[in-house]
Motif scaffolding. Structure first.
Motif, short mmCIF file in Angstrom:
data_model
loop_
_atom_site.label_atom_id
_atom_site.label_comp_id
_atom_site.label_asym_id
_atom_site.label_seq_id
_atom_site.Cartn_x
_atom_site.Cartn_y
_atom_site.Cartn_z
N SER A 4 33.79 -75.84 58.20
CA SER A 4 33.64 -76.45 59.52
C SER A 4 32.44 -75.89 60.28
CB SER A 4 34.91 -76.23 60.35
OG SER A 4 35.11 -74.84 60.55
N LEU A 5 31.75 -74.89 59.74
CA LEU A 5 30.60 -74.30 60.40
C LEU A 5 29.30 -74.79 59.75
CD1 LEU A 5 31.87 -70.64 60.87
CD2 LEU A 5 31.77 -72.46 62.57
N VAL A 6 28.96 -76.05 60.04
CA VAL A 6 27.76 -76.67 59.49
C VAL A 6 26.94 -77.20 60.64
CG1 VAL A 6 26.87 -78.47 57.97
CG2 VAL A 6 28.98 -77.29 57.38
N GLY A 7 25.67 -76.82 60.67
CA GLY A 7 24.78 -77.26 61.74
C GLY A 7 24.10 -78.56 61.39
N ASN A 8 22.98 -78.80 62.06
CA ASN A 8 22.24 -80.03 61.84
C ASN A 8 21.62 -80.05 60.44
OD1 ASN A 8 20.61 -77.84 62.74
ND2 ASN A 8 18.98 -79.23 63.32
N GLU A 9 21.39 -81.22 59.93
CA GLU A 9 20.81 -81.43 58.60
C GLU A 9 21.62 -80.78 57.49
OE1 GLU A 9 18.20 -83.46 58.29
OE2 GLU A 9 18.06 -83.65 60.46
N GLY A 10 22.92 -80.50 57.74
CA GLY A 10 23.78 -79.91 56.73
C GLY A 10 23.55 -78.43 56.46
N ILE A 11 22.84 -77.76 57.37
CA ILE A 11 22.55 -76.33 57.19
C ILE A 11 23.82 -75.54 57.46
CG2 ILE A 11 21.16 -74.38 57.98
CD1 ILE A 11 19.11 -76.48 58.99
N PRO A 12 24.29 -74.75 56.49
CA PRO A 12 25.52 -74.00 56.71
C PRO A 12 25.30 -72.81 57.64
CG PRO A 12 24.68 -73.61 54.50
CD PRO A 12 23.78 -74.62 55.14
N LEU A 13 26.27 -72.59 58.51
CA LEU A 13 26.38 -71.42 59.39
C LEU A 13 25.34 -71.32 60.48
CD1 LEU A 13 27.30 -68.71 56.73
CD2 LEU A 13 28.84 -69.97 58.22
N MET A 14 24.46 -72.29 60.64
CA MET A 14 23.49 -72.23 61.73
C MET A 14 22.96 -73.61 62.10
SD MET A 14 20.02 -70.74 59.92
CE MET A 14 20.84 -69.37 59.14
N LYS A 15 22.47 -73.67 63.34
CA LYS A 15 21.79 -74.87 63.82
C LYS A 15 20.34 -74.48 64.06
CE LYS A 15 22.30 -76.20 68.09
NZ LYS A 15 22.81 -76.73 69.35
N VAL A 16 19.40 -75.29 63.58
CA VAL A 16 17.97 -75.00 63.71
C VAL A 16 17.30 -76.16 64.42
CG1 VAL A 16 15.83 -74.50 62.48
CG2 VAL A 16 18.00 -73.64 61.59
N GLU A 17 16.53 -75.83 65.46
CA GLU A 17 15.76 -76.84 66.19
C GLU A 17 14.31 -76.39 66.23
OE1 GLU A 17 17.50 -77.05 70.07
OE2 GLU A 17 19.48 -77.46 69.27
N ILE A 18 13.40 -77.27 65.83
CA ILE A 18 11.97 -76.97 65.86
C ILE A 18 11.36 -77.78 66.99
CG2 ILE A 18 9.80 -77.02 64.59
CD1 ILE A 18 11.81 -75.23 63.21
N SER A 19 10.67 -77.09 67.91
CA SER A 19 10.03 -77.81 69.01
C SER A 19 8.52 -77.55 68.96
CB SER A 19 10.60 -77.38 70.36
OG SER A 19 10.41 -76.00 70.57
N ASP A 20 7.77 -78.61 69.26
CA ASP A 20 6.31 -78.54 69.26
C ASP A 20 5.88 -78.17 70.67
OD1 ASP A 20 3.60 -78.89 69.11
OD2 ASP A 20 3.69 -80.93 68.31
N VAL A 21 5.35 -76.96 70.83
CA VAL A 21 4.87 -76.51 72.14
C VAL A 21 3.54 -77.18 72.45
CG1 VAL A 21 4.19 -74.49 73.48
CG2 VAL A 21 6.12 -74.34 71.91
N GLY A 22 2.76 -77.47 71.42
CA GLY A 22 1.50 -78.18 71.60
C GLY A 22 0.29 -77.38 71.18
N TYR A 23 -0.87 -77.97 71.47
CA TYR A 23 -2.16 -77.37 71.11
C TYR A 23 -2.33 -76.06 71.85
CZ TYR A 23 -7.18 -76.57 71.24
OH TYR A 23 -8.41 -76.00 71.17
N VAL A 24 -2.88 -75.05 71.16
CA VAL A 24 -3.20 -73.77 71.79
C VAL A 24 -4.65 -73.41 71.49
CG1 VAL A 24 -0.84 -72.85 71.79
CG2 VAL A 24 -2.26 -72.50 69.79
N ASP A 25 -5.28 -72.71 72.44
CA ASP A 25 -6.67 -72.29 72.26
C ASP A 25 -6.79 -71.12 71.29
OD1 ASP A 25 -7.73 -74.18 74.03
OD2 ASP A 25 -7.31 -72.91 75.76
N TYR A 26 -5.74 -70.29 71.25
CA TYR A 26 -5.78 -69.11 70.39
C TYR A 26 -4.35 -68.72 70.03
CZ TYR A 26 -4.52 -66.72 74.70
OH TYR A 26 -3.88 -66.35 75.85
N VAL A 27 -4.23 -67.94 68.99
CA VAL A 27 -2.92 -67.42 68.58
C VAL A 27 -2.63 -66.18 69.42
CG1 VAL A 27 -1.60 -66.39 66.70
CG2 VAL A 27 -3.13 -68.32 66.25
N ASP A 28 -1.56 -66.22 70.17
CA ASP A 28 -1.19 -65.11 71.05
C ASP A 28 -0.44 -64.05 70.24
OD1 ASP A 28 -0.48 -63.42 73.07
OD2 ASP A 28 0.59 -64.92 74.25
#
Length: 118
Positions: free
Chosen positions: A41-65
């Motif tokens: 019963s502990l299945v997240g999104n995309e069938g991933i067991p034991l966790m839910k993972v969300e990827i968000s696009d923050v956007g273009y950056v001028d440099y890697v911080d």
């Protein structure tokens, strides 16, 4: 000292091949659930067991911080934006000289937090 199975007159665990569950049942009487069904019963999104993972696009950056690389110390805990980990990462869609975008992976572990919350 090992358990002498020849002295046991009752089935310890129904032949589950889970020696820990058999020992707990033998000494305490507690019948542990089948490990194969424990997290069904502990299945997240995309069938991933034991966790839910969300990827968000923050956007273009001028440099890697480089401060984003401290995520392990600063951005992990039980109640950060209602999640467990927020991991920043960067991706360039093309080759050298292409634009770099920043993304964040929000990982929420499913299950009990140990204080009664699910």
């Amino acid at each position: 000292m090992a358990l002498d199975s020849s002295k046991v007159v009752e089935d310890l665990g129904g032949g589950t091949n889970d020696k820990w569950a058999e020992a707990v049942g033998f000494f305490t009487g507690f019948k542990a659930p089948n490990r194969n069904d424990l997290f069904d019963s502990l299945v997240g999104n995309e069938g991933i067991p034991l966790m839910k993972v969300e990827i968000s696009d923050v956007g273009y950056v001028d440099y890697v911080d480089t401060e984003d690389m401290n995520w392990l110390y600063e951005n992990a805990g039980s109640d950060i934006k209602n999640t467990d980990f927020v991991i920043p990462f960067y991706h360039a869609k093309g080759g050298a000289g292409s634009d770099v975008s920043m993304y964040r992976a929000r990982i929420t572990l499913l299950g009990s937090k140990g204080d009664g919350r699910v």
